[in-house]
Scaffold this active site. Sequence first.
Site, PDB file in Angstrom:
ATOM      1  N   ASN A 192       0.600  -1.139  -0.028  1.00  0.00           N
ATOM      2  CA  ASN A 192       0.138   0.058   0.058  1.00  0.00           C
ATOM      3  C   ASN A 192       0.785   1.275  -0.076  1.00  0.00           C
ATOM      4  O   ASN A 192       2.045   1.066   0.546  1.00  0.00           O
ATOM      5  CB  ASN A 192      -1.105   0.036   1.236  1.00  0.00           C
ATOM      6  CG  ASN A 192      -1.871   1.225   1.193  1.00  0.00           C
ATOM      7  OD1 ASN A 192      -1.507   2.177   1.657  1.00  0.00           O
ATOM      8  ND2 ASN A 192      -3.035   0.749   0.615  1.00  0.00           N
TER       9      ASN A 192
HETATM   10  N1  PLP Z   1      -2.895  -1.518   3.840  1.00  0.00           N
HETATM   11  C1  PLP Z   1      -3.552  -2.153   2.881  1.00  0.00           C
HETATM   12  C2  PLP Z   1      -3.128  -3.257   2.617  1.00  0.00           C
HETATM   13  C3  PLP Z   1      -4.516  -1.366   2.598  1.00  0.00           C
HETATM   14  O1  PLP Z   1      -5.526  -1.954   1.780  1.00  0.00           O
HETATM   15  C4  PLP Z   1      -4.921   0.055   3.114  1.00  0.00           C
HETATM   16  C5  PLP Z   1      -6.211   0.719   2.738  1.00  0.00           C
HETATM   17  O2  PLP Z   1      -7.179   0.353   2.061  1.00  0.00           O
HETATM   18  C6  PLP Z   1      -3.871   0.440   3.931  1.00  0.00           C
HETATM   19  C7  PLP Z   1      -2.773  -0.215   4.563  1.00  0.00           C
HETATM   20  C8  PLP Z   1      -4.174   1.896   4.668  1.00  0.00           C
HETATM   21  O3  PLP Z   1      -4.947   1.868   5.526  1.00  0.00           O
HETATM   22  P1  PLP Z   1      -5.227   3.107   6.482  1.00  0.00           P
HETATM   23  O4  PLP Z   1      -6.240   3.814   5.858  1.00  0.00           O
HETATM   24  O5  PLP Z   1      -5.928   2.279   7.888  1.00  0.00           O
HETATM   25  O6  PLP Z   1      -4.076   3.732   6.681  1.00  0.00           O
END
Ligand code: PLP
Length: 521
Positions: A192
Site C-alpha cells: 500500500n
Molecule cells: N494497507 C493495506 C493493504 C490497505 O489496503 C490499506 C487501505 O486500504 C492501508 C494499508 C491503509 O489503511 P489506513 O487507511 O488504515 O492507513
Amino acid sequence: MDAQSFKEFGKAALDFIADYMENIRDRDVLPSVKPGYLIDLLPKEMPEKPEQWQEVLQDINKYIKPGITNWQSPNFHAFYISGCSYPSMVGEMLSAAFSVIGFHWLCSPACTELEMVVMDWLAKFLKLPAQFLHSTEGPGGGIMQGSASESVLVAVMAAREQTVLRVKAEQPALSEGEIRARLVGYSSDQSNSCIEKAGVLGTVPLRLLAADENQIMRGAHLAKAVKEDLANGLIPTICIATIGTTGTCAYDDIETLASVCEEHNIWLHVDAAYAGAALALDDHAQLRRGLERVDSLNYNLHKSMLVNFDCTAMWMRDSNRVVDSFNVDRIYLQSKYNGQTDIPEFRHWQIPLGRRFRALKVWLVFRIFGAEGLREHLHKQLRLAKRFEQHVLADARVELVAKRSLGLVCFRVKGDNQLTADLLQRITDRKKLYMVQASFGGKDFIRFAVCGMDPKEEDMDFAWHEIEGQLNKLLSEEKGKKIEAITVNAHDTQQKDNEDGISQQLSSGLHISLGADERAP
Ligand code: PLP
C-alpha cells in the site's frame, strides 16, 4: 443545549440514520455535485446567533447528503470495505459521551483495560500466536491505533531507533549520523502507498522490491536486495510484508521473509490491514504460517470487522522495543499507578499523546455479533465475491487478472488497456457503481471489492448487469468506430486504386480490423 433538547435532537438523528441506511440502495453510490458545490452554498462566516437543531438537521439533508459518496451502499466496490454497523455507531456515540482521553490508566481505567481485553479477544479470534496476548507472560501485546498508516510508521520508527542502538554498540567507529544515513528498509512494489510514505516520514528509505508473477514478495527477493545493500555499506532495518495487498489481495511469503530478517536483524512488520480478518477462518489457516516470527502486525478492524473508522489493531512481539524508542514523559503525566502494574502505558506505543476510547465500539460489536456473527460476516463477503466472479467467468469478453481473494475480484476487458479504462470511466460517470482500477505487469484492471454494510446476492447481480450493459455499449461503439475507419480507409484506398491500379490493400485491411477477439456482442 440542555438534556431534553439533546434527547429530541439525538432521537431525530437516529431516525435520520436508520432511514438513510434503510434506503441507501435507492441512492446513486456516487454524488452528482461538482467541485466547490458546498463552498458556494454555505455562508462564508459562522452564524453569529445560535440556530435551532431542527434547521441544522434539515440542512444536512439539503446540503450534506447530496455531497456524500455512499460508502455503505452495496453498490460501493472501490478500495476495500469500510466497516460499519449499528452497534459500532452506538459505541462511537457512547465514547463521544464519555469523552475520555486515555493518557494513562487513571485518566480512565476502563479505557485502558477494555482495550487490553478486546485486543486479546481479537488476537484469539484471529488465532494469533500467544506471544501477542497481554494475558501471556512477556512483553508482547496489542494496541488500537487510528490507522494502518500510523501502525506502519510506529514500526518503522521503532525499527530505526532499535537498529541505531544496535549498530552503535556493534560499530563504535560509526557516528550516529553515519548510521542513520545508511538505514534502508524493504517492501514489495504491491504494498500500500502508506508503506512507502512511512519510509519517507520515518526517514528510512524503502526499496520496493518487484513481486513475482503472483504478486507475492518472497524471502529470495529480500535476500538478494539485502546482499546488495550490505555490499554497499547500507544497514537493513525493516521489512514490511503484506497479507492482502491492495491491488489484488495477494499474500507475501511470511515464512521465507522471516528467515532472512532473522539472519540480518531486520524488524519484520506485517500489514494485514484488509486480509487479517481471514486469519480467523480455518480454510485460510495457511496465512498464519510464520506469524510467530513477526515483530509487529496490523489489522484494520475498520475494514471487515463491522467497526467504524478509525480502528486499527496493532500487535507487538516485544512492546519494550517500542516504548524504549519513544518514551518521553512529563510530571503532569505521572500518577502513582504508572509503571507499578502490568498495565501498559499505551501513550508510548503510539504517535499522539491522547488516546480515543476506541475499545468501546469494538466491545459492543464483538458482544452483539459474537464470534459466530463475525465469521458469518466474513464468509458472506467470500460468497458474494464468488457470485460476482461467476458472472465474470461466464463472459468471454472479460478476464480475471488474479485469483479471487477474499472479497476481491480483479477483472479486465480482454485486449488493449484503454478498453478497461473506458469501461470504468463510463460506469463511474453513471454513478450507479463505484470501482477503482489497478495495474500489474502492464495490464490495467478493475478491482471489484464486496463492500457496504449489508450487501446481498442480488447486489452482485445488479453490479454485473450494470457492467455488462456498459460493456455492450462500449464494444459496439468500438466496432462502429472500426467499421467507420475501415470504410474511410476503403474509400481512400479505392480512390488510390482508381489512381494507380493497386487493389490488394482493401481486403487485407478488412481482415486485420475484424479479428475474432474483437467482436462485439
Ligand atoms: N494497507 C493495506 C493493504 C490497505 O489496503 C490499506 C487501505 O486500504 C492501508 C494499508 C491503509 O489503511 P489506513 O487507511 O488504515 O492507513
